[in-house]
Motif scaffolding. Structure first.
Motif, PDB file in Angstrom:
ATOM      1  N   GLU A 181      44.222  72.831 -16.666  1.00 28.32           N
ATOM      2  CA  GLU A 181      44.108  74.172 -17.265  1.00 28.32           C
ATOM      3  C   GLU A 181      45.130  75.132 -16.664  1.00 28.32           C
ATOM      4  O   GLU A 181      45.717  75.955 -17.376  1.00 28.32           O
ATOM      5  N   GLN A 182      45.340  75.025 -15.356  1.00 25.19           N
ATOM      6  CA  GLN A 182      46.343  75.889 -14.722  1.00 25.19           C
ATOM      7  C   GLN A 182      47.738  75.599 -15.242  1.00 25.19           C
ATOM      8  O   GLN A 182      48.503  76.522 -15.558  1.00 25.19           O
ATOM      9  N   GLN A 183      48.089  74.324 -15.345  1.00 26.87           N
ATOM     10  CA  GLN A 183      49.430  73.984 -15.815  1.00 26.87           C
ATOM     11  C   GLN A 183      49.659  74.481 -17.235  1.00 26.87           C
ATOM     12  O   GLN A 183      50.677  75.098 -17.539  1.00 26.87           O
ATOM     13  N   LEU A 184      48.705  74.207 -18.116  1.00 23.67           N
ATOM     14  CA  LEU A 184      48.856  74.678 -19.488  1.00 23.67           C
ATOM     15  C   LEU A 184      48.831  76.197 -19.541  1.00 23.67           C
ATOM     16  O   LEU A 184      49.475  76.815 -20.387  1.00 23.67           O
ATOM     17  N   GLY A 185      48.088  76.803 -18.616  1.00 20.70           N
ATOM     18  CA  GLY A 185      47.999  78.254 -18.572  1.00 20.70           C
ATOM     19  C   GLY A 185      49.319  78.937 -18.277  1.00 20.70           C
ATOM     20  O   GLY A 185      49.534  80.089 -18.685  1.00 20.70           O
ATOM     21  N   PHE A 186      50.221  78.255 -17.581  1.00 17.89           N
ATOM     22  CA  PHE A 186      51.530  78.851 -17.327  1.00 17.89           C
ATOM     23  C   PHE A 186      52.246  79.142 -18.638  1.00 17.89           C
ATOM     24  O   PHE A 186      52.943  80.151 -18.774  1.00 17.89           O
ATOM     25  N   PHE A 187      52.103  78.241 -19.601  1.00 15.84           N
ATOM     26  CA  PHE A 187      52.697  78.464 -20.912  1.00 15.84           C
ATOM     27  C   PHE A 187      51.849  79.432 -21.739  1.00 15.84           C
ATOM     28  O   PHE A 187      52.369  80.344 -22.370  1.00 15.84           O
ATOM     29  N   ALA A 188      50.540  79.214 -21.738  1.00 22.16           N
ATOM     30  CA  ALA A 188      49.661  80.018 -22.582  1.00 22.16           C
ATOM     31  C   ALA A 188      49.702  81.497 -22.229  1.00 22.16           C
ATOM     32  O   ALA A 188      49.461  82.354 -23.084  1.00 22.16           O
ATOM     33  N   SER A 189      49.994  81.813 -20.980  1.00 19.34           N
ATOM     34  CA  SER A 189      50.009  83.209 -20.539  1.00 19.34           C
ATOM     35  C   SER A 189      51.368  83.885 -20.709  1.00 19.34           C
ATOM     36  O   SER A 189      51.507  85.079 -20.435  1.00 19.34           O
ATOM     37  N   LEU A 190      52.368  83.145 -21.173  1.00 16.50           N
ATOM     38  CA  LEU A 190      53.682  83.749 -21.387  1.00 16.50           C
ATOM     39  C   LEU A 190      53.621  84.794 -22.495  1.00 16.50           C
ATOM     40  O   LEU A 190      52.938  84.596 -23.514  1.00 16.50           O
ATOM     41  N   PRO A 191      54.313  85.907 -22.337  1.00 14.00           N
ATOM     42  CA  PRO A 191      54.415  86.862 -23.448  1.00 14.00           C
ATOM     43  C   PRO A 191      55.004  86.171 -24.675  1.00 14.00           C
ATOM     44  O   PRO A 191      55.785  85.224 -24.562  1.00 14.00           O
ATOM     45  N   MET A 192      54.634  86.662 -25.840  1.00 17.23           N
ATOM     46  CA  MET A 192      55.053  85.998 -27.067  1.00 17.23           C
ATOM     47  C   MET A 192      56.571  85.875 -27.171  1.00 17.23           C
ATOM     48  O   MET A 192      57.098  84.850 -27.633  1.00 17.23           O
ATOM     49  N   ALA A 193      57.289  86.883 -26.738  1.00 19.31           N
ATOM     50  CA  ALA A 193      58.751  86.827 -26.826  1.00 19.31           C
ATOM     51  C   ALA A 193      59.298  85.669 -25.994  1.00 19.31           C
ATOM     52  O   ALA A 193      60.257  84.993 -26.408  1.00 19.31           O
ATOM     53  N   GLN A 194      58.703  85.411 -24.833  1.00 19.86           N
ATOM     54  CA  GLN A 194      59.169  84.310 -23.999  1.00 19.86           C
ATOM     55  C   GLN A 194      58.757  82.962 -24.570  1.00 19.86           C
ATOM     56  O   GLN A 194      59.470  81.974 -24.418  1.00 19.86           O
ATOM     57  N   GLN A 195      57.612  82.922 -25.251  1.00 17.10           N
ATOM     58  CA  GLN A 195      57.214  81.686 -25.909  1.00 17.10           C
ATOM     59  C   GLN A 195      58.212  81.323 -27.016  1.00 17.10           C
ATOM     60  O   GLN A 195      58.602  80.149 -27.157  1.00 17.10           O
ATOM     61  N   VAL A 196      58.600  82.310 -27.780  1.00 11.91           N
ATOM     62  CA  VAL A 196      59.589  82.071 -28.837  1.00 11.91           C
ATOM     63  C   VAL A 196      60.927  81.665 -28.223  1.00 11.91           C
ATOM     64  O   VAL A 196      61.616  80.767 -28.731  1.00 11.91           O
ATOM     65  N   GLN A 197      61.291  82.302 -27.104  1.00 15.01           N
ATOM     66  CA  GLN A 197      62.529  81.950 -26.407  1.00 15.01           C
ATOM     67  C   GLN A 197      62.496  80.504 -25.941  1.00 15.01           C
ATOM     68  O   GLN A 197      63.476  79.771 -26.047  1.00 15.01           O
ATOM     69  N   PHE A 198      61.345  80.082 -25.415  1.00 12.45           N
ATOM     70  CA  PHE A 198      61.182  78.699 -24.970  1.00 12.45           C
ATOM     71  C   PHE A 198      61.341  77.736 -26.144  1.00 12.45           C
ATOM     72  O   PHE A 198      62.045  76.721 -26.048  1.00 12.45           O
ATOM     73  N   LEU A 199      60.705  78.038 -27.261  1.00 10.62           N
ATOM     74  CA  LEU A 199      60.815  77.177 -28.442  1.00 10.62           C
ATOM     75  C   LEU A 199      62.254  77.116 -28.931  1.00 10.62           C
ATOM     76  O   LEU A 199      62.776  76.032 -29.234  1.00 10.62           O
ATOM     77  N   ASN A 200      62.919  78.270 -28.999  1.00 13.78           N
ATOM     78  CA  ASN A 200      64.303  78.294 -29.473  1.00 13.78           C
ATOM     79  C   ASN A 200      65.219  77.495 -28.540  1.00 13.78           C
ATOM     80  O   ASN A 200      66.116  76.765 -29.004  1.00 13.78           O
ATOM     81  N   ALA A 201      65.013  77.633 -27.223  1.00 12.94           N
ATOM     82  CA  ALA A 201      65.832  76.894 -26.263  1.00 12.94           C
ATOM     83  C   ALA A 201      65.624  75.392 -26.412  1.00 12.94           C
ATOM     84  O   ALA A 201      66.563  74.601 -26.270  1.00 12.94           O
ATOM     85  N   THR A 202      64.403  75.015 -26.712  1.00 14.31           N
ATOM     86  CA  THR A 202      64.100  73.604 -26.915  1.00 14.31           C
ATOM     87  C   THR A 202      64.844  73.056 -28.125  1.00 14.31           C
ATOM     88  O   THR A 202      65.488  72.002 -28.064  1.00 14.31           O
ATOM     89  N   VAL A 203      64.762  73.766 -29.234  1.00 12.05           N
ATOM     90  CA  VAL A 203      65.436  73.332 -30.459  1.00 12.05           C
ATOM     91  C   VAL A 203      66.943  73.259 -30.234  1.00 12.05           C
ATOM     92  O   VAL A 203      67.598  72.275 -30.618  1.00 12.05           O
ATOM     93  N   ASP A 204      67.507  74.278 -29.588  1.00 13.65           N
ATOM     94  CA  ASP A 204      68.957  74.307 -29.366  1.00 13.65           C
ATOM     95  C   ASP A 204      69.409  73.178 -28.443  1.00 13.65           C
ATOM     96  O   ASP A 204      70.551  72.703 -28.538  1.00 13.65           O
ATOM     97  N   GLY A 205      68.527  72.730 -27.534  1.00 17.22           N
ATOM     98  CA  GLY A 205      68.907  71.701 -26.579  1.00 17.22           C
ATOM     99  C   GLY A 205      68.712  70.280 -27.058  1.00 17.22           C
ATOM    100  O   GLY A 205      69.130  69.333 -26.373  1.00 17.22           O
ATOM    101  N   LEU A 206      68.127  70.094 -28.227  1.00 13.66           N
ATOM    102  CA  LEU A 206      67.824  68.744 -28.697  1.00 13.66           C
ATOM    103  C   LEU A 206      69.056  67.843 -28.850  1.00 13.66           C
ATOM    104  O   LEU A 206      68.989  66.661 -28.487  1.00 13.66           O
TER     105      LEU A 206
END
Length: 299
Positions: A181-206
């Motif tokens: 729960e703690q590990q997943l919580g690091f992502f779940a607690s990110l502000p929405m803008a950072q979550q989108v940034q994480f997703l975008n970085a993932t797509v760009d790095g594929l």
């Protein structure tokens, strides 16, 4: 380069979504010599070993100084202890990733980014429609795991799996620095803008994921944390806020745990993602700030 960011959470997500299936066999690799450190006082020794959570068959790493240190240890400490039932993991993941505001994942993205994301999901056999009820970090994690699985990497032969099985067979105590729960919580607690940034970085790095992850594994097998750190630092430049949450902040917490553990006698084998033991802000750096020296273990 994304795998350096998600490495610590890959085992939790991989098991939860049951993404791993049959993998292509690889030719046997030369014997690996990954890096190992230790922290000592008069009656306590704590080994620090950097792991790789997913691996291809044929990598012979559990030998030499690593195996000797493990055999000497009374206790194994991992980042998390995965539930034996993957369904329990999946339920926790789904609950924590569900968007409470009801906004669809794709609706949080600009039209151009949305098209790239949906194309990436389709290319990796992930139905983007299934992820619509979830927050963006869920899509980012899925795209962090699925391509590696398709390339033949497996979590069931990752370092944690091997170490935990060996510890249980030898009757060693197994503990964890964090909960699922703690590990997943690091992502779940990110502000929405950072979550989108994480997703975008993932797509760009594929497009570079295969070559970049292969390089990281090469450096890990050769015991070259400086080269691994150089790659990580470059990849983290684009997402410094994420690096603080997912890497540096956790390293600081673990260093405090190690300092406290030195107050009790014994020999402990601590195994965490290799990215946590390399580069600026590593666990070793955090320990140094606490006045605790770490030393590299030689063959």
């Amino acid at each position: 380069m994304l795998p350096a960011l998600f490495r610590a959470l890959a085992p939790a997500f991989g098991a939860a979504l049951l993404l791993l299936g049959g993998a292509a066999q690889a030719r046997p690799a030369p014997v690996a010599t990954p890096a190992l450190w230790h922290v000592k006082d008069a009656d306590t020794t704590i080994y620090l070993f950097g792991t790789v959570h997913v691996m291809k068959p044929g990598v012979d790493w559990f030998n030499g100084k690593v195996k000797r240190a493990f055999d000497r240890s009374d206790e194994l400490v991992l980042e998390i202890i995965e539930p034996d039932d993957p369904k329990a993991m999946g339920a926790t993941l789904a609950q924590m990733a569900l968007a409470k505001d009801g906004v669809k994942l794709s609706d949080r993205l600009t039209p151009e980014v949305r098209a790239k994301y949906q194309a990436a999901m389709a290319a990796n056999g992930l139905p983007w429609q299934t992820f619509e009820p979830f927050n963006p970090w869920m899509g980012g994690m899925a795209l962090s795991v699925a391509p590696l699985e398709r390339l033949g990497y497996r979590s069931d032969i990752g370092a944690e799996k091997i170490l935990r099985a060996a510890a249980q067979s030898a009757g060693k105590r197994v503990e964890a620095l964090e909960t699922v729960e703690q590990q997943l919580g690091f992502f779940a607690s990110l502000p929405m803008a950072q979550q989108v940034q994480f997703l975008n970085a993932t797509v760009d790095g594929l497009p570079e994921m295969e070559s970049e992850f292969a390089k990281l594994l090469t450096y890990w097998q050769a015991g070259q944390p400086d080269k691994l750190a150089a790659m990580m630092n470059e990849s983290l430049e684009a997402t410094p806020e994420l690096a603080q949450v997912l890497l540096t902040g956790r390293n600081a917490n673990w260093a405090k745990w190690i300092r406290a553990r030195l107050d009790r006698p014994g020999t402990v084998f601590v195994a965490v993602g290799a990215g946590h033991l390399a580069g600026k802000g590593s666990v070793q750096d955090q320990l140094k700030a606490l006045g605790i020296a770490t030393r590299r273990v030689k063959e």
